[in-house]
Design a protein around this motif. Structure first.
Motif, PDB file in Angstrom:
ATOM      1  N   ILE A   1       0.856  -1.179   0.000  1.00 58.85           N
ATOM      2  CA  ILE A   1       0.000   0.000   0.000  1.00 58.85           C
ATOM      3  C   ILE A   1       0.901   1.240   0.000  1.00 58.85           C
ATOM      4  O   ILE A   1       2.077   1.141   0.349  1.00 58.85           O
ATOM      5  N   PRO A   2       0.360   2.387  -0.457  1.00 63.63           N
ATOM      6  CA  PRO A   2      -1.039   2.740  -0.702  1.00 63.63           C
ATOM      7  C   PRO A   2      -1.586   2.086  -1.966  1.00 63.63           C
ATOM      8  O   PRO A   2      -0.833   1.755  -2.885  1.00 63.63           O
ATOM      9  N   ARG A   3      -2.902   1.977  -1.970  1.00 64.89           N
ATOM     10  CA  ARG A   3      -3.604   1.335  -3.067  1.00 64.89           C
ATOM     11  C   ARG A   3      -4.948   2.034  -3.260  1.00 64.89           C
ATOM     12  O   ARG A   3      -5.596   2.444  -2.298  1.00 64.89           O
ATOM     13  N   LEU A   4      -5.354   2.163  -4.507  1.00 56.60           N
ATOM     14  CA  LEU A   4      -6.677   2.702  -4.838  1.00 56.60           C
ATOM     15  C   LEU A   4      -7.502   1.588  -5.462  1.00 56.60           C
ATOM     16  O   LEU A   4      -7.028   0.881  -6.357  1.00 56.60           O
ATOM     17  N   VAL A   5      -8.724   1.443  -5.001  1.00 59.49           N
ATOM     18  CA  VAL A   5      -9.600   0.373  -5.500  1.00 59.49           C
ATOM     19  C   VAL A   5     -10.975   0.958  -5.812  1.00 59.49           C
ATOM     20  O   VAL A   5     -11.578   1.647  -4.973  1.00 59.49           O
ATOM     21  N   LEU A   6     -11.454   0.695  -7.005  1.00 57.65           N
ATOM     22  CA  LEU A   6     -12.795   1.125  -7.421  1.00 57.65           C
ATOM     23  C   LEU A   6     -13.688  -0.100  -7.538  1.00 57.65           C
ATOM     24  O   LEU A   6     -13.363  -1.051  -8.247  1.00 57.65           O
ATOM     25  N   LYS A   7     -14.818  -0.055  -6.829  1.00 56.67           N
ATOM     26  CA  LYS A   7     -15.788  -1.152  -6.895  1.00 56.67           C
ATOM     27  C   LYS A   7     -17.138  -0.610  -7.343  1.00 56.67           C
ATOM     28  O   LYS A   7     -17.462   0.557  -7.108  1.00 56.67           O
ATOM     29  N   GLU A   8     -17.896  -1.483  -7.963  1.00 61.93           N
ATOM     30  CA  GLU A   8     -19.216  -1.105  -8.477  1.00 61.93           C
ATOM     31  C   GLU A   8     -20.237  -2.166  -8.086  1.00 61.93           C
ATOM     32  O   GLU A   8     -19.997  -3.361  -8.261  1.00 61.93           O
ATOM     33  N   THR A   9     -21.348  -1.735  -7.533  1.00 61.76           N
ATOM     34  CA  THR A   9     -22.446  -2.639  -7.198  1.00 61.76           C
ATOM     35  C   THR A   9     -23.749  -2.001  -7.646  1.00 61.76           C
ATOM     36  O   THR A   9     -23.788  -0.820  -8.014  1.00 61.76           O
ATOM     37  N   ASP A  10     -24.816  -2.768  -7.590  1.00 57.90           N
ATOM     38  CA  ASP A  10     -26.123  -2.221  -7.928  1.00 57.90           C
ATOM     39  C   ASP A  10     -26.541  -1.203  -6.870  1.00 57.90           C
ATOM     40  O   ASP A  10     -26.281  -1.382  -5.678  1.00 57.90           O
ATOM     41  N   ALA A  11     -27.195  -0.133  -7.297  1.00 57.93           N
ATOM     42  CA  ALA A  11     -27.568   0.936  -6.366  1.00 57.93           C
ATOM     43  C   ALA A  11     -28.679   0.525  -5.420  1.00 57.93           C
ATOM     44  O   ALA A  11     -28.890   1.183  -4.393  1.00 57.93           O
ATOM     45  N   GLY A  12     -29.389  -0.533  -5.729  1.00 60.38           N
ATOM     46  CA  GLY A  12     -30.438  -1.005  -4.831  1.00 60.38           C
ATOM     47  C   GLY A  12     -31.535   0.011  -4.574  1.00 60.38           C
ATOM     48  O   GLY A  12     -32.082   0.083  -3.479  1.00 60.38           O
ATOM     49  N   GLY A  13     -31.834   0.826  -5.575  1.00 55.71           N
ATOM     50  CA  GLY A  13     -32.911   1.801  -5.429  1.00 55.71           C
ATOM     51  C   GLY A  13     -32.490   3.124  -4.825  1.00 55.71           C
ATOM     52  O   GLY A  13     -33.315   4.027  -4.661  1.00 55.71           O
ATOM     53  N   LEU A  14     -31.215   3.282  -4.465  1.00 57.43           N
ATOM     54  CA  LEU A  14     -30.742   4.548  -3.908  1.00 57.43           C
ATOM     55  C   LEU A  14     -30.758   5.635  -4.986  1.00 57.43           C
ATOM     56  O   LEU A  14     -30.430   5.375  -6.148  1.00 57.43           O
ATOM     57  N   PRO A  15     -31.127   6.869  -4.629  1.00 56.32           N
ATOM     58  CA  PRO A  15     -31.140   7.948  -5.618  1.00 56.32           C
ATOM     59  C   PRO A  15     -29.731   8.384  -5.992  1.00 56.32           C
ATOM     60  O   PRO A  15     -28.777   8.126  -5.258  1.00 56.32           O
ATOM     61  N   GLU A  16     -29.606   9.051  -7.120  1.00 56.06           N
ATOM     62  CA  GLU A  16     -28.305   9.543  -7.542  1.00 56.06           C
ATOM     63  C   GLU A  16     -27.782  10.582  -6.557  1.00 56.06           C
ATOM     64  O   GLU A  16     -28.537  11.397  -6.032  1.00 56.06           O
ATOM     65  N   THR A  17     -26.486  10.539  -6.327  1.00 49.78           N
ATOM     66  CA  THR A  17     -25.862  11.471  -5.382  1.00 49.78           C
ATOM     67  C   THR A  17     -25.482  12.737  -6.138  1.00 49.78           C
ATOM     68  O   THR A  17     -24.347  12.902  -6.579  1.00 49.78           O
ATOM     69  N   THR A  18     -26.444  13.633  -6.288  1.00 50.73           N
ATOM     70  CA  THR A  18     -26.218  14.858  -7.047  1.00 50.73           C
ATOM     71  C   THR A  18     -26.094  16.095  -6.156  1.00 50.73           C
ATOM     72  O   THR A  18     -25.823  17.184  -6.649  1.00 50.73           O
TER      73      THR A  18
END
Length: 232
Positions: A88-105
């Motif tokens: 480390i240091p390390r950067l990790v990007l993960k993606e999952t389904d939003a599960g109905g959460l609204p967009e973070t705008t």
């Protein structure tokens, strides 16, 4: 007291955007209409190499300068390291389904994501959840105390919801190096681009009925003759 006050700001949708959490006046005045904390200037590391198109070309960002790609893995969408490929240091990007959460705008739209993360991390006061504006995007930021090679480390997370997906960017670094590498995390987050998922347009099916109708009428007479010829 600053962590408690910051949590109040979050759930009041005022958005605690400073890094680190700012102190709040603890006087006994009327707190009916508290003022949101001023947004801190988030320091961004210089831009490095662009990531390859991710998730079928929908997702892309820029690595901080000096960072390098880690091999692909089913455990994450993308990952990068600074000097030690296995460390480390390390950067990790993960993606999952939003599960109905609204967009973070905005700070206000981040409330449901804050609630969801609070459920997941439990009552961990060290998580220090805040809503952060980075570039043109909004993220929920929190931390986890960790160990790496028996040494104290921190996982700093930035989460956002876009185009029906929930994205988590993690900086894992030794605790003594956390502040040094935060600009790298912010750079990756600031440059994160997510295209809306485009559903293939449904092409109108050929109007078979209009083609068949005339053929049926024109074939009525020959049909009888074909049957007759078949009998012969």
């Amino acid at each position: 007291m600053s962590l408690i006050a910051c949590a109040v700001f979050l759930f009041a949708a005022l958005g605690c955007t400073s890094e680190p959490t700012p102190p709040v006046n603890s006087g006994g005045g009327n707190a009916a209409s508290p003022k949101p904390a001023p947004a801190a200037k988030v320091s961004l590391a210089p831009v490095g190499e662009a990531t390859p198109p991710l998730d079928g070309g929908r997702v892309q960002s820029n690595m901080p300068e000096g960072w390098k790609f880690l091999p692909r893995s089913n455990d994450y969408l993308f990952a990068a390291y600074y000097e030690d490929k296995g460390g480390i240091p390390r950067l990790v990007l993960k993606e999952t389904d939003a599960g109905g959460l609204p967009e973070t705008t905005s700070a206000d739209s981040a409330k449901q994501l804050v609630s969801k993360i609070t459920e997941e991390v439990g009552g961990d006061k060290d998580a220090a959840l805040t809503v952060v504006n980075i570039g043109n995007s909004w993220f929920v930021r929190y931390e986890k105390a960790m160990k790496f090679r028996s040494l104290a480390a921190n996982g700093v997370f930035l989460e956002t919801v876009r185009s029906g997906k929930r994205f988590s960017i993690e900086l894992l670094a030794y605790s003594v190096d956390k502040e040094k590498f935060l600009p790298a995390l912010y750079r990756f987050a600031a440059d994160l681009k997510v295209e809306a998922a485009v559903e293939p347009e449904k092409t109108s099916e050929p109007s078979e009925s209009t083609e068949e109708e005339p053929s049926e009428t024109s074939e009525e007479a020959p049909a009888e003759s074909e049957e007759e010829s078949g009998e012969e």
